[in-house]
Design an enzyme around this catalytic site. Structure first.
Site, short mmCIF file in Angstrom:
data_model
loop_
_atom_site.label_atom_id
_atom_site.label_comp_id
_atom_site.label_asym_id
_atom_site.label_seq_id
_atom_site.Cartn_x
_atom_site.Cartn_y
_atom_site.Cartn_z
N HIS A 65 0.76 -0.05 -5.88
CA HIS A 65 -0.72 -0.22 -5.60
C HIS A 65 -1.51 0.45 -6.40
CE1 HIS A 65 0.78 -2.12 -1.64
NE2 HIS A 65 1.75 -1.57 -1.99
N GLU A 124 -6.79 -5.57 -7.12
CA GLU A 124 -5.60 -4.75 -7.06
C GLU A 124 -4.03 -5.80 -7.39
OE1 GLU A 124 -4.97 -3.15 -3.25
OE2 GLU A 124 -3.13 -2.01 -4.02
N HIS A 151 0.45 -6.47 -2.56
CA HIS A 151 -0.24 -7.56 -2.32
C HIS A 151 0.14 -8.96 -2.90
CE1 HIS A 151 -2.27 -4.47 -0.34
NE2 HIS A 151 -2.66 -3.80 -1.42
N GLU A 188 0.19 4.92 -5.57
CA GLU A 188 -1.18 4.46 -5.74
C GLU A 188 -1.73 4.83 -7.03
OE1 GLU A 188 -2.80 2.62 -3.40
OE2 GLU A 188 -1.97 2.66 -1.57
ZN ZN Z 1 -2.39 -1.77 -1.99
#
Ligand code: ZN
Length: 313
Positions: free
Chosen positions: A195, A140, A103, A277
């Site tokens: 992430h 995030e 992102h 993640e």
């Molecule tokens: Zn993400």
């Protein structure tokens, strides 16, 4: 669930020697090893010689309190051991690592741009998303950029050439197809997208996402499926060891590994690549870790050690 305890102090990879004597030894070994040995000595002893003393503050440990703002290492005197290694020296000399901070903090202000569809081989998909956030609003995008910068410092300390897909230096994006392309064009030896998940409260733990075999349109992951799995297994193993975090309790059946065919960043990659993640931002216990700078340093260290293990075979 966290298994962190005294026995989970972040292990240092491959310690040929420990303590101040290492510096004396370093004077006798080939130049290519010096940076590595200095790093080892600083990280291990916690009291490096004059001139490198500041480096100890970034040595990974539970007691370390790295800066929370994730500033570019070059701008921060505490952001060594990077300073101990010259570019092109160290065990990862000649290796290229592309880090993709998931992102972009600016995506929230560019909804229409990031909603634009891009071709990911199998289908078209949004350019990017805003990413998630903790319940208290730690995004995030901020988290991924911080961990990515810490990871860069660690990898550069070992001589790797590190390239980012974005470094908070653009208004939004890049799109997922460009994120893949940056790794491809850099001929990365390893690429990783960082992430943190946005799942239900109570869902905890990290997982590493591996590319599925995809051969459709512009996507052909067949040449990178095996190497990416190797990379991902190294990263997952190191992440457990260094952070003490458990593999995800909601995907991956406890392995910490998930294979997906719907991510453009993986589908379009021609170099070994995985996503991690790091946990679930919507779970209060995982969120408490994400907002802790010392934990983020451990996360970066775990990822770094996995990449090093993969690259050194
Ligand atoms: Zn993400």
């Amino acid at each position: 669930m966290s298994y962190a305890g005294p026995e989970f102090d972040p292990p240092q990879p491959r310690r040929p020697r420990r303590g101040p004597l290492t510096l004396a030894v370093a004077a006798l070994v080939p130049a290519a090893l010096v940076g590595w040995l200095v790093y080892e000595a600083v990280a291990d002893s916690g009291h490096g010689p004059a001139g490198t003393a500041s480096a100890k503050s970034s040595a990974p440990s539970a007691a370390a309190s790295p800066p929370d703002d994730g500033k570019r290492p070059a701008a921060s005197p505490a952001a060594t051991p990077g300073a101990a290694a010259r570019p092109g020296s160290g065990p990862l000399s000649g290796k290229v690592v592309v880090i993709d901070p998931g992102h972009n903090p600016g995506n929230f202000q560019h909804a229409s741009e990031i909603a634009r569809k891009v071709n990911i081989g199998t289908n078209s998909k949004e350019c990017d998303t805003t990413g998630t956030a903790t319940n208290s609003g730690y995004t995030e995008a901020r988290f991924t950029l911080d961990v990515a910068r810490r990871l860069r410092t660690l990898l550069e300390a070992q001589g790797a050439t590190v390239k980012f897909t974005q470094d908070g230096d653009r208004a939004w994006g890049p799109c997922v197809d460009e994120r893949a392309r940056i790794g491809n064009q850099a001929h990365a030896d390893a690429a990783i997208s960082i992430h943190a998940d946005g799942a239900a409260a109570g869902d905890r733990g990290f997982h590493v996402i591996l590319p599925a075999t995809v051969h459709s349109g512009a996507a052909d992951t067949r040449p990178i499926v095996a190497s990416s799995r190797d990379l991902g297994e190294h990263v997952a193993g190191s992440f457990v060891r260094v952070t003490g975090s458990a593999p995800s309790n909601y995907v991956g059946h406890g392995t910490g590994l998930v294979v997906r065919s719907d991510l453009g960043g993986l589908n379009l990659s021609t170099v070994p690549k995985v996503f991690i993640e790091c946990g679930n931002m919507r779970d209060s216990k995982d969120a408490a870790q994400f907002t802790n700078g010392a934990w983020r340093q451990k996360a970066a260290q775990g990822i770094s050690e996995g990449i090093v293990g993969f690259l050194r075979g």
